[in-house]
Scaffold this motif. Structure first.
Motif: not given
Length: 288
Positions: A64-88
């Motif tokens: 379970r922890v191994r599978q959980y770690q995979i989810a944690c690795l992707l926890h920011d996936l909804g921010r893929a494409g973040l434009d640092r300058q514009l977002f900021g």
């Protein structure tokens, strides 16, 4: 005592970690062939390492922890494409005016907002003011708003896009993995979740925020912060505990592992410098 290299380890192969991190890459919206490299991948890796250690300490099984770690690795996936300058620009502007930046905080202030339509409400309220400040509300700018106020919706879209690639990696994606990724912004979505899922979600919030409050780059780009302090990090976690977002069990495990030095190397890497003697003493006393 374990060596530094053995503390808070990655439980999945480095080749798989590399493949998962590549999922954060995003095609540029206006420049064909250009890829926006995933923002702050090391943050995701450090957070995932911390999460697995806390989950293990709280008795969750190895698979379970191994599978959980995979989810944690992707926890920011909804921010893929973040434009640092514009977002900021957008979120610095919002912070200066005390405008809520998280869905639950937005709904608390604007109770007439339809659930799941926080991005649209933000644009309805502030589009003209943002454009007057020189921030054009293009479709790409709206995506930067969605990365915070519409995170659930954007994460779902990104997961649909990358799920075939995840399957090819040999990863079994379970619904609870997406649930834990959403907890910080949408705790209500886990109201009826199994206790172990809720606990894993709490661990992700605690570790992600602890790392983020120690993360120099993220503090500058994402939180509009000029300095990282351990006091501020735990003060914020304590407010989350008071709000019922984090439990005493999760906070206790995080404090205990921190006091034992489990996360020293991770936190020093995040802040870009070593702890002072005073900070190290404070960490060792964290459990007392």
């Amino acid at each position: 005592m374990r060596s530094i290299s053995q503390r808070a380890p990655l439980l999945v192969p480095h080749t798989l970690v590399t493949q998962l991190m590549a999922l954060y890459d995003y095609p540029h919206p206006s420049q064909r062939g250009r890829i926006i490299r995933g923002y702050d991948r090391p943050h995701a890796v450090r957070t995932a390492r911390m999460c697995a250690s806390v989950a293990t300490a709280l008795g969750h099984g190895a698979e379970r922890v191994r599978q959980y770690q995979i989810a944690c690795l992707l926890h920011d996936l909804g921010r893929a494409g973040l434009d640092r300058q514009l977002f900021g620009k957008i979120w610095s502007w919002a912070k200066e005016r005390g405008i809520p930046t998280r869905p639950r905080e937005w709904r608390a202030l604007h109770q007439d907002t339809r659930y799941g339509r926080e991005t649209e409400a933000f644009l309805r309220y502030y589009r003209k003011d943002l454009e007057a400040a020189g921030i054009a509300m293009t479709p790409w700018a709206k995506e930067q708003v969605e990365m915070r106020l519409g995170y659930s919706r954007r994460l779902a879209r990104r997961l649909r896009t990358v799920r075939p690639a995840i399957k090819k990696m040999g990863v079994t994606w379970a619904p609870w993995m997406q649930q834990v990724m959403l907890y910080y912004y949408y705790p209500e979505k886990l109201a009826s979740a199994k206790p172990w899922v809720r606990q894993l979600a709490e661990i992700l919030v605690a570790c992600e925020q602890f790392e983020a409050y120690s993360n120099q780059r993220r503090g500058r780009d994402y939180y509009v912060r000029k300095k990282e302090t351990l006091v501020d990090a735990f003060a914020y976690l304590e407010t989350l505990q008071q709000d019922g977002i984090l439990s005493g069990a999760v906070m206790g495990a995080l404090r205990r592992l921190t006091a034992q030095g489990e996360f020293d190397a991770i936190l020093e890497e995040a802040r870009g410098c070593a702890f002072t003697r005073g900070e190290r003493r404070a960490l060792r006393a964290m459990e007392s």
